[in-house]
Write an enzyme that holds these catalytic residues in place. Structure first.
Site, PDB file in Angstrom:
ATOM      1  N   CYS A  57      -4.943   0.046  -0.746  1.00 17.16           N
ATOM      2  CA  CYS A  57      -5.313  -0.477   0.577  1.00 17.16           C
ATOM      3  C   CYS A  57      -5.597  -1.965   0.455  1.00 17.16           C
ATOM      4  O   CYS A  57      -6.515  -2.363  -0.278  1.00 17.16           O
ATOM      5  CB  CYS A  57      -6.547   0.240   1.122  1.00 17.16           C
ATOM      6  N   CYS A  59      -0.033  -4.894   3.659  1.00 21.20           N
ATOM      7  CA  CYS A  59      -0.695  -3.679   4.135  1.00 21.20           C
ATOM      8  C   CYS A  59       0.100  -2.537   3.542  1.00 21.20           C
ATOM      9  O   CYS A  59       1.325  -2.499   3.674  1.00 21.20           O
ATOM     10  CB  CYS A  59      -0.683  -3.600   5.658  1.00 21.20           C
TER      11      CYS A  59
END
Lengths: 259, 259
Positions: free
Chosen positions: A90, A216
């Protein structure tokens, strides 16, 4: 078990979102030199999404609970299994307000576990594999952009370019929208998400960036190629996968290839 | 952490091969009703391929070490993390000579962990979702075919049809061949593997089977659709994914769909 004897086990903190963790696990397999099952590296993926507050919401101030504590609890669990090196699937969790707290808790503990920093690994890959590149674009959630962890790349002499605010809003929707966002539509990418991301990518190319970082982990799922209109895309999740392999057995790492 | 309080965590024994474990993890996500990260179910995937002898080689007698012991060691590790229900992402590991030994060791231990049987779950899905079907084909490794675990389906009144020995040899190569087999070529499926598998599938359809079970988790990777020439394909790994979801939260299981 052998992996206790040789004390090498890769750990993945997943669940942010769940598919990004799975994707990191898959990329570790894809980037490993192997011809049979037994050649692959030992790894464990822990995904407990319900315990981790949304990283972007924390960064933007709409939830007060720092996801760092849940992340550290997961690291402790991985430590129990003998994990020696770990990564968090993440980008937003690498915001200094989150990541630095995890590192502090890790340092205070007596765990023998090295946590890699995905953003630092991206910087290293750019210096090593894209020598001479100066302007680089970042596609990420609004949380990652506001938290500014990609500014770290400026320490490496790189100029970081983000989309305009209006375009950034569209990227965020492409990831988070409850009807068509990547996090909601599992199993495929909606047409609308893909369209919004392609527009955003074009807007960065218009700004003369030389490479684009997919900042991302959800974007790994949307871009199946490694370039867009001739501009190389660098998948931060893939970079982390390669760094995890290198940390436990560099001889098994495939050479970097810009497909 | 919440997942300790509510005592529900899915465990996956992976590494057989590594991509099959990842694929099971991914299918748990894809089969779960969720619109945001936090809606997804907690899971842990443990993949330690170097410790587990090849299941087919054990079944065929070319290695003497029963993979059951390595599998049970992994289950104990999952137990440490609080796993309550687990599945093994490998059909061959469900051969009675392996699976029954794992179950025995589990019963002797004091662990509160339920291990699902993938083959039994396939039988249940056929009775429930393909009511009236009688003849079913099985595509699997030679180990799975010889070990005969799919004979269990005959207890449910089904007639199990395997390919001829010559065709079976080709299926095995499509999975195991060091140059073009699914286990060697990570990231894509080679043309030759695909061709051999399609020929095998056609040969089963010629034998008038009404559904075909993909009885090797590697085959999940080769078949992206759920039917072939109008005959439904049942992916054993997907069936296991759904059974794991049902075991911890049936309200989150998507309805069965034959895409």
């Amino acid at each position: 078990m052998e992996y206790e004897a040789n004390k090498k086990l890769i750990g993945i903190i997943g669940g942010m979102g769940p598919m990004a963790g799975v994707n990191l696990s898959e990329m570790i397999i894809n980037e490993t030199i192997a011809i049979k099952d037994q050649d692959h590296l030992p790894q464990v993926l822990l995904s407990v999404p319900q315990n981790i507050a949304d990283r972007t919401e924390f960064i933007l101030g709409s939830v007060s609970e720092n996801p760092a504590h849940a992340i550290f609890s997961m690291l402790k669990k991985l430590g129990l299994l003998g994990v020696t090196v770990a990564g968090i699937a993440c980008n937003s969790a690498h915001a200094p307000a989150i990541f630095n707290v995890v590192i502090d808790e890790l340092n205070k503990s007596k765990m023998k576990l090295k946590l890699l920093n995905m953003i630092e690994e991206v910087a290293k890959v750019i210096k090593l594999e894209f020598n001479g590149v100066n302007r680089l674009g970042v596609l990420a959630t609004t949380g990652t952009v506001k938290a500014g962890q990609y500014q770290l790349l400026e320490d490496y002499g790189l100029k970081v370019v983000y989309p305009t605010e209006a375009v950034q809003k569209k990227i965020h929707q492409a990831i988070y929208h409850p009807d068509y966002g990547i996090k909601s539509v599992t199993g495929s990418i909606s047409f609308k998400s893909r369209q919004q991301l392609e527009n955003a990518t074009r807007s960065l190319i218009y700004e003369k960036v030389e490479v684009i970082v997919l900042g991302c982990t959800e974007l790994s799922l949307a871009y199946k190629t490694n370039n867009f209109g001739g501009v190389p895309l660098i998948d931060s999740n893939r970079v982390l996968a390669r760094a995890l392999i290198r940390a436990i057995d560099p001889s098994k790492l495939k050479p970097w290839r810009q497909k």
